[in-house]
Write a protein that holds these residues in place. Structure first.
Motif, PDB file in Angstrom:
ATOM      1  N   ASN A   1     -17.317  11.202 -11.492  1.00 21.84           N
ATOM      2  CA  ASN A   1     -16.046  11.116 -12.197  1.00 21.84           C
ATOM      3  C   ASN A   1     -14.837  11.462 -11.328  1.00 21.84           C
ATOM      4  N   PHE A   2     -15.066  12.236 -10.281  1.00 26.12           N
ATOM      5  CA  PHE A   2     -13.971  12.660  -9.405  1.00 26.12           C
ATOM      6  C   PHE A   2     -14.438  12.539  -7.957  1.00 26.12           C
ATOM      7  N   PRO A   3     -14.625  11.328  -7.469  1.00 20.20           N
ATOM      8  CA  PRO A   3     -15.206  11.140  -6.132  1.00 20.20           C
ATOM      9  C   PRO A   3     -14.389  11.770  -5.019  1.00 20.20           C
ATOM     10  N   GLU A   4     -13.086  11.977  -5.253  1.00 20.06           N
ATOM     11  CA  GLU A   4     -12.237  12.557  -4.213  1.00 20.06           C
ATOM     12  C   GLU A   4     -12.407  14.071  -4.097  1.00 20.06           C
ATOM     13  N   MET A   5     -12.963  14.721  -5.133  1.00 21.89           N
ATOM     14  CA  MET A   5     -13.154  16.171  -5.109  1.00 21.89           C
ATOM     15  C   MET A   5     -14.254  16.529  -4.115  1.00 21.89           C
ATOM     16  N   VAL A   6     -13.969  17.495  -3.240  1.00 19.18           N
ATOM     17  CA  VAL A   6     -14.982  17.986  -2.306  1.00 19.18           C
ATOM     18  C   VAL A   6     -15.854  18.997  -3.046  1.00 19.18           C
ATOM     19  N   VAL A   7     -17.141  18.679  -3.162  1.00 23.32           N
ATOM     20  CA  VAL A   7     -18.073  19.519  -3.911  1.00 23.32           C
ATOM     21  C   VAL A   7     -18.944  20.301  -2.934  1.00 23.32           C
ATOM     22  N   ILE A   8     -18.852  21.612  -3.027  1.00 20.64           N
ATOM     23  CA  ILE A   8     -19.617  22.522  -2.178  1.00 20.64           C
ATOM     24  C   ILE A   8     -20.701  23.149  -3.046  1.00 20.64           C
ATOM     25  N   ALA A   9     -21.941  23.057  -2.595  1.00 20.07           N
ATOM     26  CA  ALA A   9     -23.068  23.597  -3.360  1.00 20.07           C
ATOM     27  C   ALA A   9     -23.464  24.953  -2.809  1.00 20.07           C
ATOM     28  N   ASP A  10     -23.361  25.994  -3.630  1.00 20.31           N
ATOM     29  CA  ASP A  10     -23.918  27.283  -3.237  1.00 20.31           C
ATOM     30  C   ASP A  10     -25.437  27.142  -3.184  1.00 20.31           C
ATOM     31  N   THR A  11     -26.015  27.517  -2.049  1.00 18.50           N
ATOM     32  CA  THR A  11     -27.452  27.322  -1.833  1.00 18.50           C
ATOM     33  C   THR A  11     -28.119  28.674  -1.699  1.00 18.50           C
ATOM     34  N   CYS A  12     -28.650  29.144  -2.820  1.00 19.75           N
ATOM     35  CA  CYS A  12     -29.331  30.437  -2.848  1.00 19.75           C
ATOM     36  C   CYS A  12     -30.352  30.410  -3.971  1.00 19.75           C
ATOM     37  N   LEU A  13     -31.155  31.460  -4.058  1.00 20.05           N
ATOM     38  CA  LEU A  13     -32.203  31.523  -5.074  1.00 20.05           C
ATOM     39  C   LEU A  13     -31.955  32.592  -6.132  1.00 20.05           C
ATOM     40  N   CYS A  14     -31.011  33.500  -5.895  1.00 16.71           N
ATOM     41  CA  CYS A  14     -30.929  34.699  -6.736  1.00 16.71           C
ATOM     42  C   CYS A  14     -30.641  34.390  -8.201  1.00 16.71           C
ATOM     43  N   GLN A  15     -29.842  33.343  -8.475  1.00 21.59           N
ATOM     44  CA  GLN A  15     -29.567  33.018  -9.878  1.00 21.59           C
ATOM     45  C   GLN A  15     -30.790  32.437 -10.580  1.00 21.59           C
ATOM     46  N   TYR A  16     -31.764  32.009  -9.784  1.00 17.25           N
ATOM     47  CA  TYR A  16     -32.888  31.240 -10.324  1.00 17.25           C
ATOM     48  C   TYR A  16     -34.198  32.027 -10.347  1.00 17.25           C
ATOM     49  N   THR A  17     -34.225  33.195  -9.690  1.00 18.40           N
ATOM     50  CA  THR A  17     -35.448  34.002  -9.666  1.00 18.40           C
ATOM     51  C   THR A  17     -35.428  35.037 -10.778  1.00 18.40           C
ATOM     52  N   ASP A  18     -36.594  35.312 -11.327  1.00 17.68           N
ATOM     53  CA  ASP A  18     -36.656  36.298 -12.405  1.00 17.68           C
ATOM     54  C   ASP A  18     -36.489  37.723 -11.892  1.00 17.68           C
ATOM     55  N   HIS A  19     -36.598  37.930 -10.577  1.00 11.74           N
ATOM     56  CA  HIS A  19     -36.394  39.255  -9.994  1.00 11.74           C
ATOM     57  C   HIS A  19     -34.986  39.439  -9.432  1.00 11.74           C
ATOM     58  N   GLY A  20     -34.193  38.355  -9.354  1.00 12.15           N
ATOM     59  CA  GLY A  20     -32.805  38.455  -8.947  1.00 12.15           C
ATOM     60  C   GLY A  20     -32.560  38.584  -7.457  1.00 12.15           C
ATOM     61  N   HIS A  21     -33.610  38.467  -6.647  1.00 17.55           N
ATOM     62  CA  HIS A  21     -33.423  38.521  -5.199  1.00 17.55           C
ATOM     63  C   HIS A  21     -33.295  37.107  -4.633  1.00 17.55           C
ATOM     64  N   CYS A  22     -32.842  37.046  -3.371  1.00 18.11           N
ATOM     65  CA  CYS A  22     -32.509  35.772  -2.745  1.00 18.11           C
ATOM     66  C   CYS A  22     -33.672  35.169  -1.972  1.00 18.11           C
ATOM     67  N   GLY A  23     -34.893  35.612  -2.252  1.00 17.13           N
ATOM     68  CA  GLY A  23     -36.023  35.104  -1.504  1.00 17.13           C
ATOM     69  C   GLY A  23     -37.340  35.341  -2.199  1.00 17.13           C
ATOM     70  N   VAL A  24     -38.403  34.935  -1.519  1.00 18.15           N
ATOM     71  CA  VAL A  24     -39.773  35.097  -2.017  1.00 18.15           C
ATOM     72  C   VAL A  24     -40.163  36.572  -1.902  1.00 18.15           C
ATOM     73  N   ILE A  25     -40.794  37.098  -2.948  1.00 19.86           N
ATOM     74  CA  ILE A  25     -41.191  38.506  -2.993  1.00 19.86           C
ATOM     75  C   ILE A  25     -42.702  38.630  -2.855  1.00 19.86           C
ATOM     76  N   GLU A  26     -43.134  39.581  -2.027  1.00 16.94           N
ATOM     77  CA  GLU A  26     -44.554  39.910  -1.917  1.00 16.94           C
ATOM     78  C   GLU A  26     -44.679  41.405  -1.675  1.00 16.94           C
ATOM     79  N   GLY A  27     -45.346  42.086  -2.572  1.00 14.73           N
ATOM     80  CA  GLY A  27     -45.506  43.526  -2.441  1.00 14.73           C
ATOM     81  C   GLY A  27     -44.188  44.277  -2.425  1.00 14.73           C
ATOM     82  N   GLY A  28     -43.223  43.782  -3.172  1.00 19.14           N
ATOM     83  CA  GLY A  28     -41.919  44.432  -3.233  1.00 19.14           C
ATOM     84  C   GLY A  28     -41.034  44.170  -2.032  1.00 19.14           C
TER      85      GLY A  28
END
Length: 327
Positions: A110-137
């Motif tokens: 709808n707005f092809p001229e708008m520059v869209v920057i994607a935040d690339t992280c995991l913290c919003q998407y993980t159930d533990h809230g950290h930015c990476g894979v968890i193993e043994g805490g």
């Protein structure tokens, strides 16, 4: 009386037009990157409780948000997603039908001229809230890189103009650059959160992104606020790994770092004016303790003066309106 010899600095401050004539740094709406929080569902435009005038928006309200920015002359947005489902590996971050991917596609359609920057992280998407894979805490570095690369590729496929990885894993720029290039996205630039401190100023953002860690903190991967030279090492690594922009986050308490990065590297430097910096001004202004317009514009020009080319800021709408009024 004997003539005193001294410099007459005030000559260049004698009127508003004189001051404008010799002004060294300037703010423009196109300098601002506006963060947007997109959520699942319909008919949602809900104010973030700790961030006045910042909203969670569903896709059916997204176009109106972008229309307002276009009208104000803001040319770029940074998209954050708040998914309905979270799991231990943040799978919604790299789902090609995830909320961020849908939002990116909708904006670019709808707005092809708008520059869209994607935040690339995991913290919003993980159930533990950290930015990476968890193993043994423990937050594992290298297994996380694969997921970040997958996330970046899915965002590029959706139409993102710029990928902005924010997780502070070692090697994250190299992994994402390799992943993008392998999938034919060698022309998509990376705006790296190269220098990201473990800061108390992030509190309201975690409220907005629903990304508060469920245990511990992020001090093993985000930087110690006491460190200065480490910032140059971090930024150098990202430049060596082919980052196209360097972000310093937070901005206001780290203007010395913005200046250090600006003087050392010949790539665009981005200051992230974070949520805590925003909300403190809003709270003080609501109590009548400060003039919101004047303090915001002063704060933003300080970031430009320190060397920032661009500023990620929640003040973008208001600042753009005020700048228009001045002109």
């Amino acid at each position: 009386m004997e003539q005193l010899m001294f410099d007459r600095h005030r000559r260049l401050r004698s009127s508003e037009n004189m001051r404008a004539l010799v002004r060294e740094n300037h703010l423009r709406p196109e300098d601002f990157i506006y963060p947007i929080f997109v959520v699942e569902g319909e008919n949602i435009r809900s104010e973030v409780s700790s961030m006045p005038d910042v909203y969670h928006v569903s896709l059916d309200h997204l176009n109106k948000e972008i229309e307002e920015l276009v009208e104000l002359g803001v040319l770029s947005v940074m998209v954050f997603g708040v998914p309905a489902h979270k799991d231990e590996v943040g799978s919604q971050a790299y789902d090609e039908h995830g909320i961020v991917q849908k939002a990116i596609s909708q904006i670019k359609e709808n707005f092809p001229e708008m520059v869209v920057i994607a935040d690339t992280c995991l913290c919003q998407y993980t159930d533990h809230g950290h930015c990476g894979v968890i193993e043994g805490g423990k937050i594992l570095n290298d297994p996380t890189l694969d997921l970040l690369a997958r996330t970046a590729v899915s965002q590029a496929k959706a139409g993102a103009d710029i990928i902005a990885p924010s997780n502070m894993m070692d090697g994250f720029v190299a992994a994402i650059r390799h992943g993008l290039d392998e999938e034919g996205f060698e022309d998509v630039p990376i705006m790296s959160y190269a220098v990201k401190y473990s800061s108390a100023f992030y509190g309201p953002f975690r409220d907005a992104a629903h990304s508060t860690p469920q245990f511990g903190d992020r001090k093993t991967y985000q930087m110690d606020p006491a460190n200065r030279t480490e910032a140059i090492r971090e930024a150098q690594s990202d430049v060596d790994e082919d980052a196209d922009f360097l972000i310093v986050k937070p901005a206001l308490s780290y203007l010395d770092i913005v200046r250090d990065v600006r003087e050392r590297f010949n790539v665009p430097v981005v200051a992230y004016n974070v949520s805590g910096e925003y909300s403190m001004v809003k709270a003080a202004a609501a109590n009548g303790w400060v003039n919101e317009r004047d303090i915001v514009l002063e704060k933003l020009i300080s970031m430009k003066r320190a060397g920032a080319d661009l500023i990620v800021t929640y003040h973008a709408k208001d600042a753009s309106k005020w700048l228009r009024e001045k002109n």
